[in-house]
Design an enzyme around this catalytic site. Sequence first.
Site, short mmCIF file in Angstrom:
data_model
loop_
_atom_site.label_atom_id
_atom_site.label_comp_id
_atom_site.label_asym_id
_atom_site.label_seq_id
_atom_site.Cartn_x
_atom_site.Cartn_y
_atom_site.Cartn_z
N ARG A 44 0.94 -1.27 -0.11
CA ARG A 44 -0.11 -0.06 0.14
C ARG A 44 0.92 1.34 0.23
O ARG A 44 0.46 2.15 -0.66
CB ARG A 44 -1.09 0.15 1.20
CG ARG A 44 -1.89 1.12 1.22
CD ARG A 44 -3.14 0.76 2.22
NE ARG A 44 -4.21 1.79 2.13
CZ ARG A 44 -4.59 2.88 2.96
NH1 ARG A 44 -3.69 3.04 3.87
NH2 ARG A 44 -5.56 3.35 2.76
N VAL A 76 -7.00 7.40 -1.31
CA VAL A 76 -6.72 5.96 -1.45
C VAL A 76 -7.75 5.23 -0.06
O VAL A 76 -7.46 5.78 0.94
CB VAL A 76 -5.32 5.59 -1.09
CG1 VAL A 76 -5.18 4.19 -1.11
CG2 VAL A 76 -4.63 6.23 -2.27
N SER A 77 -8.70 4.59 -0.65
CA SER A 77 -9.65 4.32 0.41
C SER A 77 -9.29 3.38 1.76
O SER A 77 -8.06 2.90 1.63
CB SER A 77 -10.91 3.34 -0.36
OG SER A 77 -11.24 4.11 -1.56
N ALA A 78 -9.79 3.42 2.70
CA ALA A 78 -9.62 2.87 3.72
C ALA A 78 -9.51 1.16 3.37
O ALA A 78 -10.45 0.69 2.96
CB ALA A 78 -10.66 3.00 4.87
N PRO A 79 -8.47 0.60 4.19
CA PRO A 79 -8.31 -0.78 3.83
C PRO A 79 -9.59 -1.68 4.38
O PRO A 79 -9.89 -2.57 3.66
CB PRO A 79 -7.09 -1.26 4.82
CG PRO A 79 -6.15 0.15 4.62
CD PRO A 79 -7.28 1.30 4.76
#
Length: 415
Positions: A44, A76-79
């Site tokens: 990431r 960048v979206s949350a995992p």
Amino acid sequence: MVSIGTLSGEGLRDAMVDRLAADHQAKGLVLRPEVETAMRTVPRELFTPGLPLEEAYENTAVVTKRLPSGESLSSVSAPFLIAEMLGQAADALGGLTGRSVLEIGSGGYNASLLRELVGAAGSVTTVDIDPDVIDRASKCLAAAGYDDVTVLRADAEHPVEPGRRYDLIIVTVGAWDVPPAWRDQLTEGGVLVVPLRTFGMTRSWALRREGDRLVSQSHRLCGFVSMQGDGASEIRHLDIADGVHLRLDEGQHIDPAAIEGLLDLPRAEAWAGVALPPRTNLSDLNLWLATRLREGLVVLTAQSEAIEAGTVAPSWQYGTPATLQDGTLAYRSKLSWTDRVFDLGSYAHGPQAEVAAGRMVEHMRAWLDAGNPAPVLTVLPAHAPDGDLPNGMVLDKRHSRLVLTFTPNKKGNAA
Ligand SMILES: C[S@@+](CC[C@H](N)C(=O)[O-])C[C@H]1O[C@@H](n2cnc3c(N)ncnc32)[C@H](O)[C@@H]1O
């Protein structure tokens, strides 16, 4: 014991995925093995350049573009959210190997995970409306060695690669409606995963195409930056007190004078009079209330300071169902705990406070009596006649007719 400062990207990544697995378990979900493997594989940090390594592996979104007002345009979206949405997609399709995928909203990270999941026989196209995002995502994908993702700039409200069909369209931006292009670009039986706002509340819905309709297979609580371009919709926040707002959906209008000082009026309370054990799943109660309280429905949001100051005590600060009727505001309150059990309640202010709080609580009891049902969402084209709609609460949008159906689990009448 290893301190976080000494961990490599790989160690931090493994620690993040361990937390995701535990988070899934706590929510009663299962982190699918192939999603877990993909998340342990894709670095990431290569999609968050400039960010300290530890922060790249926090379970939060990383905002990459904002408006001068501070509003987020891209991230960048949350995992955890990515993992849940990939899980929804894989569950609904029975696995992702060999699938052709369109991702709407780019960042590179999710596209890489998808690339891992579909394998050599599958394909991934990612599209974004913003040339800066496209440029950034392309560079990050190249740096991470994912050179077989097709990256396109377009307003994905419309067909992206005309003539192509996808097994999966995964939307990673908050939508208010389902444009025809999303259904039409799906194969029969294909799946659309989309964070969609219904009755002012967003859920990530996994919807399977069945002819001209889409039928939900699962849904998850989520939040996303809003769609831009032709599919943009209006959300406004109206101040009702310091740090307390009413979130108004497209087409909703409230006279600010009608709510001025409302929260200063005495508070009435009503309680369902139930004793529910910890971990009772309440995630669908808000949607149930929204469909039952349609007349005058608003969504209340509050900042932590306003909650700490006692101005309001909502069930969820990021979006609690509320009603504004007869000059009275009622909302779903925080839970009331006695020993190890809790009760559900409503707070209200205004001339009809007792009635309004009592009405809301009646609907909560009805949901419990019906066995805490979860909704199924059916999406039909805007021209679908009433006779073609399933039973349920109908919400008409620009391009589609949405129907939410609650089926009782044990008794009651929950249409
Ligand atoms: C949360 S970000 C995407 C995150 C990304 N999928 C990831 O890997 O983390 C949402 C993106 O949607 C894009 N977007 C907004 N409206 C769009 C539209 N109509 N068509 C295509 N992209 C859009 C924004 O520019 C933004 O970059």
